[in-house]
Write an enzyme that holds these catalytic residues in place. Sequence first.
Site, PDB file in Angstrom:
ATOM      1  N   ARG A 113      54.820  41.273  43.161  1.00  0.00           N
ATOM      2  CA  ARG A 113      55.467  40.852  44.406  1.00  0.00           C
ATOM      3  C   ARG A 113      54.500  40.234  45.408  1.00  0.00           C
ATOM      4  NH1 ARG A 113      57.821  45.336  42.303  1.00  0.00           N
ATOM      5  NH2 ARG A 113      60.106  45.359  42.219  1.00  0.00           N
ATOM      6  N   HIS A 138      57.566  37.907  40.531  1.00  0.00           N
ATOM      7  CA  HIS A 138      57.338  37.352  39.192  1.00  0.00           C
ATOM      8  C   HIS A 138      57.494  35.830  39.107  1.00  0.00           C
ATOM      9  CE1 HIS A 138      56.802  41.329  37.872  1.00  0.00           C
ATOM     10  NE2 HIS A 138      58.037  41.646  37.551  1.00  0.00           N
ATOM     11  N   HIS A 211      55.673  41.115  30.520  1.00  0.00           N
ATOM     12  CA  HIS A 211      56.602  42.126  31.033  1.00  0.00           C
ATOM     13  C   HIS A 211      57.411  42.796  29.912  1.00  0.00           C
ATOM     14  CE1 HIS A 211      59.430  44.065  33.762  1.00  0.00           C
ATOM     15  NE2 HIS A 211      58.808  43.543  34.816  1.00  0.00           N
ATOM     16  N   ASP A 284      57.218  52.683  39.460  1.00  0.00           N
ATOM     17  CA  ASP A 284      57.216  51.221  39.527  1.00  0.00           C
ATOM     18  C   ASP A 284      56.076  50.830  40.454  1.00  0.00           C
ATOM     19  OD1 ASP A 284      57.790  48.570  39.283  1.00  0.00           O
ATOM     20  OD2 ASP A 284      59.675  48.619  40.412  1.00  0.00           O
ATOM     21  N   GLU A 349      52.191  46.404  32.583  1.00  0.00           N
ATOM     22  CA  GLU A 349      51.894  45.018  32.921  1.00  0.00           C
ATOM     23  C   GLU A 349      50.492  44.937  33.512  1.00  0.00           C
ATOM     24  OE1 GLU A 349      55.366  43.634  35.387  1.00  0.00           O
ATOM     25  OE2 GLU A 349      56.007  45.688  34.893  1.00  0.00           O
TER      26      GLU A 349
END
Length: 385
Positions: A113, A138, A211, A284, A349
């Site tokens: 982000r 992304h 991803h 996350d 990731e």
Amino acid sequence: MNRFSQYVGLMALGALTLLNACASKKTTNTQTMTIDKQAYGQLPDGRPVDLYTLRNEAGMTARITTYGGILVGLTAPDKDGQFADVTLGFDSLDTYRKNNPFFGALVGRYGNRIAKGKFTLDGQTYTLATNNMGNHLHGGKVGFDKVLWTATPVEGDEPALKLTYTAKDGEEGYPGNLAVTVTYTLQKNNALRIDYEATTDKPTIVNLTNHTYFNLTGGAKRDVLDHVVTIKADRFVPVDKTLIPTGQLQAVAGTPFDFTKPTRVGDRIDDTADTQIKYGLGYDHCWVFADSSQGLKSVATVFEPTTGRVLDVQTTEPAVQFYTGNFLDGSVTGREGNPYKKRYGFCLETEHYPDSPNQPAFPTTTLRPGQTYKTTTIYQFSTRK
């Protein structure tokens, strides 16, 4: 025919049989280590999309499509030698185009982000698409996962596929013509290696990643809460309600984010007494590795007890986003009609930190003319009892 002649004949026949067997074995190995290409449909403007399948001598396969450079599938053996797909994905190009929460995606120009879709570089402010809670995620609305890449098979001891794409100056709001090369290599030791490289003609920012959602049970028919994870990171990046970094780094010790020792994913994932767990609806977040060296290093390991599959992640990057499929809700139907429910997959990731262009204390993601962006990540599979 005397006995000596019979003996010579039998010896010759045996030698010929052995020679044929060796030749047959050599041919079999050559056939199993392959790069296959097939049509995978076409885009609305008529451009064809191809699907490449890499196969190593052990029988492991990696399937990659030129649309988005997406890793469509990846097989790995379990403790009994049975291969199964250990990723989440779809059966068709149309589904990837219309309903893909970044399954297998090659992410860029900036993975993760950027706050409010804005950043300033060399005194100039750039505005990007906002596609996630008012932020840029992304690469934007048409990131690298939604463009058509040019593919070149690379023959050798290990099958590889080189993908190239040039993002134009101003594409998705980013400055500079960015020439990108991503090479997938299926290695002999059941590892998928991804090498990223990029150059630019104007100062810009770059943060490439992959991803892929993994589920080491194979087939992704249940959640990943029993997977046991180790992440060699002593700090993570706390975020606000919109998952943008606060600018600080927080120690993992004493928090649900401590994976310095093997820990079951489900043990603390719903500890909503922790504000960061509440914000992410689970995990996350970006973990910062204790080893800050820029060389290739082992940074994370995942073990699935029922199949014995082990995933070891190695990278040159300084951090990894560990995501546990918190936003999957069963509304997305994957391969073989399988609905992907909450936490049916996890992502590792490898990356630079999120929102780095707006965080002076974070490692830079700026790329300038004359420089070459280079990173490597390896996903290696093995088994144990």
